[in-house]
Design a protein around this motif. Structure first.
Motif, PDB file in Angstrom:
ATOM      1  N   LEU A   1       0.816  -1.217   0.000  1.00  0.00           N
ATOM      2  CA  LEU A   1       0.000   0.000   0.000  1.00  0.00           C
ATOM      3  C   LEU A   1       0.852   1.269   0.000  1.00  0.00           C
ATOM      4  N   ARG A   2       2.083   1.154   0.412  1.00  0.00           N
ATOM      5  CA  ARG A   2       2.946   2.339   0.462  1.00  0.00           C
ATOM      6  C   ARG A   2       3.337   2.748  -0.962  1.00  0.00           C
ATOM      7  N   ALA A   3       3.417   4.063  -1.184  1.00  0.00           N
ATOM      8  CA  ALA A   3       3.872   4.552  -2.489  1.00  0.00           C
ATOM      9  C   ALA A   3       5.378   4.333  -2.608  1.00  0.00           C
ATOM     10  N   ASP A   4       5.786   3.871  -3.796  1.00  0.00           N
ATOM     11  CA  ASP A   4       7.201   3.598  -4.037  1.00  0.00           C
ATOM     12  C   ASP A   4       7.945   4.912  -4.319  1.00  0.00           C
TER      13      ASP A   4
END
Lengths: 135, 363
Positions: free
Chosen positions: A106-109
């Motif tokens: 779910l974290r943005a790269d």
């Protein structure tokens, strides 16, 4: 095909819940994340349904559309997530219990964020240019 | 596709996000029984990966292995991974034939000397100079020995390539053997099965592309992640086995209730493969789920070990008997203990009384 959908082994489910409790303890004490790969275990569909039911449903549900659909929800136990990944044909490819504050996927790269910054800047420039022409 | 392009570049151009790649890596780590925590590293490595050459030679085989592996592709990242395997030679699939095909093979070997993977399906006939299977007038033996020399590793795909398979079945008229009987100086990965589970080959290739090395193997050179446990270890009918509930015929009440097929000849307790976890036809089911016992097709000499319908506990055929008795050592404990045993590579299951009457002989 033989239908064993109604068969659930409560002993297996209890053992798994105890394992998850241990993982959650280590997350709290040491910040150590962990994942249970449910597809690697010999669980019947009824066992999995039983496990999902006993973990319950918490406050967060996320649908991810990336090379197929993924459904992620926090269980009734904060820090314990239920993650189901499917491919583009809808076939299940991973079923996980993730013990973490937020699932990694779910974290943005960082690279994606850098790319989006460029695109956003471009869009803003385009928008201001359009505004100047019509304003 | 530009040979110097990375998978990450191609994915981005085709609209796949990094989350898509991470999701694929999560699925592959699950398939390879790697720790889920390694998925981000696998995704990063895959993003940087470049194409790897594979040369595929078909020997004494039925093409069933290739058929099943072709069926594994789907319009997802999996197919892109196969794009990253440059299948430089495969006689059945390639358009070129004759001297043009031979030239392609030579060029691929020269261009990837020491780096290509050599994939073999089919056994190698050794009797009478290997005359029973020739390609372009050359024996399978000669081709194997020549092209294995400059390979990085050899993949023996299917039971025939791994152990000789059905061509080796008694009386073995062609003197068929498996790859490992002939190639002794190269890393070999055996992917047995008749046919093999396609996702196992995908997993081996992804591991090779992402980490630059082969996955961990067991003592029979099989990927441990897929062959570390038996069908029985992973079988969803295992709880019935632990409870002593066995179907006595294919249409009795026990069979309808999904009870264990051990007494109907299931070879799951002595067969190492991933059918019960990965399943077949896109994860639809596997033979035991369809009501038929495992026939042990990924084990050496399975064809010569007697009836598919004779219980491992005994009966007129004795080919599996030693293994069956070995599997009978020990008694399953509680559910958690059974679960733990199933996760240990190579753990043997408990078995019923080997002296139990053969169900084939029951009235």
């Amino acid at each position: 095909m033989t239908d064993l959908s109604s068969f659930s082994d409560a002993g297996l489910v209890d053992a798994l819940l105890m394992e998850v409790a241990g993982m959650l303890g280590r997350l709290i004490e040491r910040g150590e994340t962990a994942t249970v790969d449910l597809r690697g275990l010999p669980l019947s569909p009824a066992c999995i349904a039983d496990l999902e039911s006993r973990l319950g449903h918490g406050e967060i549900s996320v649908q991810l559309d990336a090379a197929g659909r993924s459904d992620i929800h926090e269980t009734g136990f904060p820090g314990v997530w239920w993650t189901r990944h499917a491919d583009e044909a809808g076939r299940p490819i991973a079923l996980l219990i993730e013990v973490t504050t937020v699932p990694d996927i779910l974290r943005a790269d960082p690279a994606d964020m850098a790319d989006s910054l460029q695109r956003l800047a471009g869009a803003t420039h385009f928008a201001s240019h359009q505004h100047a022409r019509h304003g | 596709m530009d040979e110097s392009e990375t998978l990450g570049t191609v994915l981005k151009r085709r609209g796949f996000s990094r989350r898509s790649l991470l999701k694929f890596a999560i699925a592959m780590t699950s398939s390879l029984a790697l720790p889920p925590s390694i998925a981000p590293l696998m995704a990063a490595n895959l993003a940087r990966a470049k194409r790897r050459s594979v040369i595929w030679l078909s020997f004494q085989e039925c093409t069933g292995c290739l058929e099943t592996l072709l069926r594994s592709s789907s319009p997802t990242i999996d197919s892109l991974i196969f794009d990253f395997i440059s299948l430089d030679y495969q006689e059945t699939l390639m358009a070129a034939a004759g001297t043009a095909a031979e030239r392609t093979l030579r060029e691929a070997v020269a261009a990837n000397k020491g780096e290509y993977l050599l994939a073999i399906d089919g056994s190698i006939p050794t009797k009478d100079g290997g005359v029973y299977s020739l390609t372009g007038g050359r024996s399978n033996f000669d081709m194997l020995m020549e092209f294995a020399t400059d390979a990085k590793a050899v993949l023996a795909i299917g039971t025939c390539a791994a152990y000789g398979g059905i061509p080796k079945a008694h009386p073995n008229p062609t003197g068929a053997v498996g790859v490992e009987d002939l190639v002794t100086n190269k890393p070999i990965v055996n992917i047995p099965g008749c046919p093999p589970v396609p996702e196992v080959l995908s997993g081996v290739l992804v591991h090779f592309v992402s980490f630059g090395k082969l996955p961990e193997l067991d003592d029979r050179k099989r990927p441990l992640a897929y062959f570390g446990t038996t069908i029985h270890d992973q079988c969803y009918r295992r709880p019935f086995y632990d409870q002593g509930k066995f179907a006595k015929s294919f249409d009795d009440e026990g069979a309808r209730q999904g009870w264990c097929l051990f007494e109907l000849g299931c070879k799951g307790p002595v067969t190492h493969n991933a059918c019960a976890s990965l399943k077949w036809n896109g994860g639809t089911s596997f033979p035991i789920e369809s009501g038929h016992g495992c026939i042990g097709c990924s084990e050496p000499d399975f064809w010569d070990k007697g009836s598919f319908y004779t219980s491992l506990a005994g009966g007129s055929s004795t080919g599996w008997r030693n293994a069956g008795i070995a599997a009978a050592v020990g008694i399953a404990g509680g559910a958690a203990a059974a679960l733990s045993a199933r996760r240990k590579p190579g753990a043997e299951p408990a078995g019923p009384d080997p002296e139990k009457p053969d169900p084939d002989k029951q009235p």
